[in-house]
Design a protein around this motif. Sequence first.
Motif: not given
Length: 112
Positions: A37-38, A70-79, A91-95
């Motif tokens: 998804g997003e 920039a793509l308006g997506k969100r990050i899920v850090p499994v790595c 600075e990336f906490a919000d996404i």
Amino acid sequence: MNQPSTAPTVERVHARHRYEIKVDGERAGFTAYRDRGEQRVFFHTEIDDAHAGQGLAGQLVQQALADVRALGKRIVPVCPYVAKFLLKHEEFADITDPVTPDVLKWLEAELG
């Protein structure tokens, strides 16, 4: 006299679900993802031994995450590397979304 080498470049290789970092035109490493998804779920980051210790993983992940924003997506850090990077780069906490059992189950199915 040697020409100074060019700065490393990062590009999204969507067909292979990853961002690659190149040094002098050669792939030096990558961070792999799948989209849910997003969410862009990062699950593996790797730098070739020949390029270890040059700070490339940090540059790679920084630019990959900036692209996600920039793509308006969100990050899920499994790595684990991406997760560690995010602890130092608020600075990336919000996404950034948490890694949940659902995400892990989904990722396992995706990767077969």
